[in-house]
Enzyme design. Structure first.
Site, mmCIF file in Angstrom:
data_model
loop_
_atom_site.group_PDB
_atom_site.id
_atom_site.type_symbol
_atom_site.label_atom_id
_atom_site.label_comp_id
_atom_site.label_asym_id
_atom_site.label_seq_id
_atom_site.Cartn_x
_atom_site.Cartn_y
_atom_site.Cartn_z
ATOM 1 N N GLY A 1 1.213 23.367 1.743
ATOM 2 C CA GLY A 1 0.636 22.564 2.827
ATOM 3 C C GLY A 1 1.695 22.239 3.866
ATOM 4 N N GLY A 2 1.557 22.836 5.031
ATOM 5 C CA GLY A 2 2.532 22.614 6.118
ATOM 6 C C GLY A 2 1.981 21.647 7.148
ATOM 7 N N GLY B 1 0.794 -1.230 0.000
ATOM 8 C CA GLY B 1 0.000 0.000 0.000
ATOM 9 C C GLY B 1 0.821 1.271 0.000
ATOM 10 N N THR B 2 0.167 2.341 0.462
ATOM 11 C CA THR B 2 0.811 3.649 0.516
ATOM 12 C C THR B 2 2.028 3.587 1.439
ATOM 13 O OG1 THR B 2 -1.365 4.676 0.290
ATOM 14 C CG2 THR B 2 0.410 6.083 1.106
ATOM 15 N N HIS C 1 19.992 5.686 33.018
ATOM 16 C CA HIS C 1 20.805 6.900 32.837
ATOM 17 C C HIS C 1 22.059 6.571 32.033
ATOM 18 C CE1 HIS C 1 22.861 10.651 33.772
ATOM 19 N NE2 HIS C 1 23.938 9.918 34.070
ATOM 20 N N VAL D 1 -2.781 30.228 -1.711
ATOM 21 C CA VAL D 1 -2.142 29.947 -3.001
ATOM 22 C C VAL D 1 -3.187 30.105 -4.109
ATOM 23 C CG1 VAL D 1 -0.902 28.230 -4.358
ATOM 24 C CG2 VAL D 1 -0.519 28.371 -1.898
ATOM 25 N N LYS E 1 10.997 7.792 5.264
ATOM 26 C CA LYS E 1 11.976 7.650 6.348
ATOM 27 C C LYS E 1 13.326 7.181 5.805
ATOM 28 C CE LYS E 1 8.405 8.782 8.541
ATOM 29 N NZ LYS E 1 7.318 9.245 7.658
ATOM 30 N N ALA F 1 -0.529 4.563 9.661
ATOM 31 C CA ALA F 1 -0.357 3.135 9.386
ATOM 32 C C ALA F 1 -0.687 2.282 10.608
ATOM 33 C CB ALA F 1 1.084 2.882 8.950
HETATM 34 P P1 FAD Z 1 -3.123 2.156 2.010
HETATM 35 O O1 FAD Z 1 -1.791 1.986 2.617
HETATM 36 O O2 FAD Z 1 -3.391 3.397 1.244
HETATM 37 O O3 FAD Z 1 -3.350 0.889 1.090
HETATM 38 C C1 FAD Z 1 -4.476 0.752 0.302
HETATM 39 C C2 FAD Z 1 -4.182 -0.232 -0.811
HETATM 40 O O4 FAD Z 1 -5.398 -0.549 -1.483
HETATM 41 C C3 FAD Z 1 -3.261 0.320 -1.893
HETATM 42 O O5 FAD Z 1 -2.186 -0.557 -2.091
HETATM 43 C C4 FAD Z 1 -4.135 0.412 -3.135
HETATM 44 O O6 FAD Z 1 -3.425 0.160 -4.325
HETATM 45 C C5 FAD Z 1 -5.152 -0.674 -2.867
HETATM 46 N N1 FAD Z 1 -6.424 -0.489 -3.571
HETATM 47 C C6 FAD Z 1 -7.202 0.626 -3.620
HETATM 48 N N2 FAD Z 1 -8.314 0.389 -4.329
HETATM 49 C C7 FAD Z 1 -8.253 -0.897 -4.733
HETATM 50 C C8 FAD Z 1 -9.103 -1.731 -5.508
HETATM 51 N N3 FAD Z 1 -10.275 -1.292 -5.962
HETATM 52 N N4 FAD Z 1 -8.713 -2.988 -5.757
HETATM 53 C C9 FAD Z 1 -7.530 -3.469 -5.283
HETATM 54 N N5 FAD Z 1 -6.692 -2.730 -4.543
HETATM 55 C C10 FAD Z 1 -7.039 -1.468 -4.266
HETATM 56 N N6 FAD Z 1 1.670 6.821 8.604
HETATM 57 C C11 FAD Z 1 2.349 6.495 9.719
HETATM 58 O O7 FAD Z 1 1.781 5.898 10.632
HETATM 59 N N7 FAD Z 1 3.676 6.816 9.856
HETATM 60 C C12 FAD Z 1 4.355 7.477 8.886
HETATM 61 O O8 FAD Z 1 5.548 7.746 9.052
HETATM 62 C C13 FAD Z 1 3.655 7.831 7.698
HETATM 63 N N8 FAD Z 1 4.287 8.488 6.707
HETATM 64 C C14 FAD Z 1 3.603 8.788 5.566
HETATM 65 C C15 FAD Z 1 4.268 9.480 4.563
HETATM 66 C C16 FAD Z 1 3.603 9.810 3.393
HETATM 67 C C17 FAD Z 1 4.333 10.561 2.305
HETATM 68 C C18 FAD Z 1 2.246 9.410 3.220
HETATM 69 C C19 FAD Z 1 1.531 9.730 1.941
HETATM 70 C C20 FAD Z 1 1.577 8.726 4.214
HETATM 71 C C21 FAD Z 1 2.242 8.425 5.403
HETATM 72 N N9 FAD Z 1 1.603 7.764 6.445
HETATM 73 C C22 FAD Z 1 2.289 7.470 7.593
HETATM 74 C C23 FAD Z 1 0.190 7.382 6.351
HETATM 75 C C24 FAD Z 1 0.070 5.884 5.998
HETATM 76 O O9 FAD Z 1 0.813 5.604 4.833
HETATM 77 C C25 FAD Z 1 -1.388 5.530 5.800
HETATM 78 O O10 FAD Z 1 -2.135 5.948 6.915
HETATM 79 C C26 FAD Z 1 -1.544 4.019 5.636
HETATM 80 O O11 FAD Z 1 -0.807 3.549 4.522
HETATM 81 C C27 FAD Z 1 -3.017 3.659 5.457
HETATM 82 O O12 FAD Z 1 -3.120 2.285 5.337
HETATM 83 P P2 FAD Z 1 -4.368 1.602 4.614
HETATM 84 O O13 FAD Z 1 -4.123 0.125 4.746
HETATM 85 O O14 FAD Z 1 -5.620 2.156 5.137
HETATM 86 O O15 FAD Z 1 -4.298 2.041 3.093
HETATM 87 P P1 NAD Z 2 -2.243 17.103 6.556
HETATM 88 O O1 NAD Z 2 -3.692 17.098 6.774
HETATM 89 O O2 NAD Z 2 -1.334 16.673 7.655
HETATM 90 O O3 NAD Z 2 -1.768 18.579 6.167
HETATM 91 C C1 NAD Z 2 -2.289 19.285 5.085
HETATM 92 C C2 NAD Z 2 -1.958 20.740 5.302
HETATM 93 O O4 NAD Z 2 -2.232 21.436 4.098
HETATM 94 C C3 NAD Z 2 -2.820 21.375 6.405
HETATM 95 O O5 NAD Z 2 -1.969 22.065 7.291
HETATM 96 C C4 NAD Z 2 -3.733 22.316 5.640
HETATM 97 O O6 NAD Z 2 -4.079 23.463 6.376
HETATM 98 C C5 NAD Z 2 -2.868 22.662 4.438
HETATM 99 N N1 NAD Z 2 -3.611 23.097 3.248
HETATM 100 C C6 NAD Z 2 -4.745 22.553 2.730
HETATM 101 N N2 NAD Z 2 -5.104 23.223 1.601
HETATM 102 C C7 NAD Z 2 -4.168 24.185 1.411
HETATM 103 C C8 NAD Z 2 -3.978 25.186 0.426
HETATM 104 N N3 NAD Z 2 -4.816 25.302 -0.606
HETATM 105 N N4 NAD Z 2 -2.920 26.022 0.549
HETATM 106 C C9 NAD Z 2 -2.045 25.903 1.598
HETATM 107 N N5 NAD Z 2 -2.185 24.972 2.559
HETATM 108 C C10 NAD Z 2 -3.221 24.112 2.467
HETATM 109 O O7 NAD Z 2 -1.998 16.253 5.220
HETATM 110 P P2 NAD Z 2 -0.652 15.751 4.539
HETATM 111 O O8 NAD Z 2 0.536 16.473 5.081
HETATM 112 O O9 NAD Z 2 -0.941 15.769 3.085
HETATM 113 O O10 NAD Z 2 -0.576 14.251 5.026
HETATM 114 C C11 NAD Z 2 -1.647 13.329 4.766
HETATM 115 C C12 NAD Z 2 -1.757 12.322 5.860
HETATM 116 O O11 NAD Z 2 -0.653 11.437 5.832
HETATM 117 C C13 NAD Z 2 -1.788 12.949 7.227
HETATM 118 O O12 NAD Z 2 -3.103 12.906 7.723
HETATM 119 C C14 NAD Z 2 -0.887 12.144 8.083
HETATM 120 O O13 NAD Z 2 -1.602 11.503 9.118
HETATM 121 C C15 NAD Z 2 -0.296 11.093 7.154
HETATM 122 N N6 NAD Z 2 1.164 11.144 7.334
HETATM 123 C C16 NAD Z 2 1.670 10.702 8.523
HETATM 124 C C17 NAD Z 2 3.029 10.790 8.761
HETATM 125 C C18 NAD Z 2 3.562 10.322 10.069
HETATM 126 O O14 NAD Z 2 2.862 9.655 10.788
HETATM 127 N N7 NAD Z 2 4.803 10.651 10.422
HETATM 128 C C19 NAD Z 2 3.877 11.318 7.783
HETATM 129 C C20 NAD Z 2 3.311 11.788 6.594
HETATM 130 C C21 NAD Z 2 1.955 11.681 6.387
#
Ligand code: FAD
Ligand code: NAD
Length: 464
Positions: free
Chosen positions: A175-176, A39-40, A437, A232, A50, A313
């Site tokens: 997006g921060g 997945g994602t 410690h 933006v 990471k 995740a």
């Molecule tokens: P996903 O991981 O999104 O998996 C869904 C899967 O379903 C995908 O593989 C997709 O291809 C598949 N799928 C969708 N539709 C269909 C279909 N119709 N048929 C078959 N397959 C399908 N979370 C953390 O906890 N720690 C982090 O450090 C972290 N870092 C992140 C960094 C980034 C850049 C991003 C984008 C996300 C991050 N996240 C992090 C969030 C985390 O990745 C997600 O919360 C997590 O992957 C969600 O898991 P999920 O199983 O719900 O779905």
């Molecule tokens: P986010 O919801 O964390 O942040 C989106 C940000 O974009 C918000 O601060 C929002 O105010 C801003 N924003 C929205 N529209 C905007 C616009 N038009 N102009 C300027 N700013 C705007 O979402 P994300 O950073 O895209 O991350 C998505 C998800 O992935 C998060 O919910 C997070 O839980 C997950 N994630 C988790 C980790 C981790 O656990 N370390 C790391 C990366 C991502």
């Protein structure tokens, strides 16, 4: 026609973990994936970010070695190699997931699943019968409807992490939030000029305000420009790179860069998943579920990013395990009620439970404490002495309500408090065990003591 006890759709951390547990419970299970397993999280989320961060911070660390009395000359990095290693890490973990699914007896069906009815799923035109369906299709990056959003050089985290490596000299991040902050940490560590444009009045707005203030200060030192309340309006191509137009304090402004990362949140992937007449109740595309992860259609369950709430995740995993436990009439081992959040910034951020403001808004009388890590030996040794640990207790019961920490290893240290909040532990109970410690976790003892003005390694608030 093949018959299963359970078909899981989506193999992210929610889906694959649920499928393995279902096999362990003896359910005949298939998992459908339209892309790569993992997945994602594994392919374009947690793991590749990471891996990049690890390399970027190792490089940034080299620049600071002089302070430790170590001389290194001619340092540099190779962006292709950094991405190659990242791919190696991802491939190893994806291979591991495949191996575990197979070893546990799950059938892996590659292709896009469509739910035809509560007991019937089609994959690549082939139909499969099942007693239950677990939807774990996750989420995908949101886009913003502004002119120029499709300009070359504008990417989301998907393209940045899965596409061709780019050695950005300058990057605008729209997006921060969590992704914006983590990617700014990566690219600033590699020496790239980063600008964050955030629409709200603070970074990572869902977390404690103090994180945003500290992040902003730390970013400033690293040369990252943070522009808050930025609206933006458009993106324009330039001969080299792009220009992002925005309004700040009512004035039109612009910033130019080699590329733009759009990280403005994520949307559920439910489009086209359900055949007509079978769609369960949804809220803005997110599937609505009850506390047992049942959707409004009997036999169809959902977990992870697709049900909304915080998108993490470990939350998806815990929900997957809980959902499958309910399916076989068991109680889940892990609570899904308290979810820790982490940001892999420098220093790391971690938070769980309520902030003092949130508790007060709920009418709870709170006792607060704060310990500055400048008094912690390990933090001084490792040059991470600008952090803090904040704790919130119920003033009446002494029970822990929440913890917010920004310090070395915060993402590991936070786990202690998730269990403590779930189990209703008090401040005194948390103080009973000694902590080693020198360690970052000594700061926890100090923060617990600080709630009563008794921290040893802090200056007294008032002189005796
Ligand atoms: P996903 O991981 O999104 O998996 C869904 C899967 O379903 C995908 O593989 C997709 O291809 C598949 N799928 C969708 N539709 C269909 C279909 N119709 N048929 C078959 N397959 C399908 N979370 C953390 O906890 N720690 C982090 O450090 C972290 N870092 C992140 C960094 C980034 C850049 C991003 C984008 C996300 C991050 N996240 C992090 C969030 C985390 O990745 C997600 O919360 C997590 O992957 C969600 O898991 P999920 O199983 O719900 O779905
Ligand atoms: P986010 O919801 O964390 O942040 C989106 C940000 O974009 C918000 O601060 C929002 O105010 C801003 N924003 C929205 N529209 C905007 C616009 N038009 N102009 C300027 N700013 C705007 O979402 P994300 O950073 O895209 O991350 C998505 C998800 O992935 C998060 O919910 C997070 O839980 C997950 N994630 C988790 C980790 C981790 O656990 N370390 C790391 C990366 C991502």
């Amino acid at each position: 026609m093949e018959q299963y006890d359970l078909i899981v759709i989506g193999s992210g951390p929610g889906g694959y973990v649920a499928a393995i547990r279902a096999c362990q419970y003896g359910l005949r299970t298939a998992i459908v994936e339209k892309n790569r397993l993992g997945g994602t999280c594994l392919n374009r989320g947690c793991i590749p970010t990471k891996a990049l961060l690890h390399a970027a911070q190792a490089y940034a660390g080299l620049q600071e070695l002089g302070e430790l009395g170590i001389h290194v000359e001619n340092t540099g990095y190779d962006i292709e190699k950094i991405h190659e290693r990242k791919r190696g890490v991802v491939d190893r973990l994806v291979g591991g997931v495949e191996g575990l699914l197979k070893a546990n007896g799950a059938d892996i069906l590659y292709g896009e699943a469509k739910i035809l009815s509560a007991g019937k799923v089609s994959v690549n035109g082939q139909c499969y019968m099942t007693d239950r369906i677990l939807v774990a299709v996750g989420s995908a990056p949101a886009r913003i409807p502004i002119p120029g959003i499709d300009t070359k050089g504008v990417v989301t985290s998907d393209e940045l992490l899965e596409g061709e490596p780019v050695d950005y000299s300058s990057l605008v991040i729209i997006g921060g939030g969590v992704i914006g902050v983590e990617m700014a940490t990566v690219y600033s560590a590699l020496g790239c000029q980063v600008t964050i444009l955030e629409g709200l009045d603070r970074l990572v707005s869902v977390l404690d305000k103090e994180f945003s203030q500290n992040l902003k200060m730390n970013f400033k030192k690293k040369g990252v420009e943070v522009i808050l309340k930025a609206n933006v309006t458009a993106i324009e191509p330039m001969e080299e790179g792009v220009r992002v137009l925005y309004e700040s304090k009512g004035k039109p402004e612009s910033v130019c860069a080699q590329g733009v990362l759009v990280s403005v949140g994520r949307r559920p992937q439910t489009a086209g998943l359900f055949a007509e007449g079978i769609t369960p109740e949804m809220n803005r595309g997110f599937l609505v579920v009850n506390e047992r992860f049942e959707t409004s259609v009997p036999g169809i369950y959902a977990i992870g990013d697709v049900i909304g709430g915080i998108q993490l995740a470990h939350k998806a995993e815990a929900e997957g395990l809980a959902c499958v436990a309910y399916m076989v009439g068991r109680e889940p081992d892990t609570s899904v009620r308290v979810v820790p959040s982490c940001i892999y910034s420098s220093p790391e951020i971690a938070s769980v439970g309520l902030t003092a403001e949130e508790a007060q808004e709920r009418g709870i009388a709170v006792k607060k404490s704060k310990y500055l890590m400048s008094g912690n030996g390990k933090s001084i040794i490792e040059g991470e002495d600008r952090g803090f640990i904040k704790m919130v207790f119920d003033a009446e019961t002494d029970r822990l309500l929440g913890v917010q920490m920004m310090c070395g290893r915060a993402t590991d240290l936070i786990s202690e408090f998730t269990g403590a909040i779930v189990n209703g532990w008090t401040r005194r109970q948390l103080l009973t065990g000694m902590r080693p410690h020198p360690s970052f976790c000594e700061g926890i003892t100090e923060a617990l003591e600080a709630a009563e003005g008794m921290s040893i390694h802090s200056a007294p608030v008032a002189k005796p």
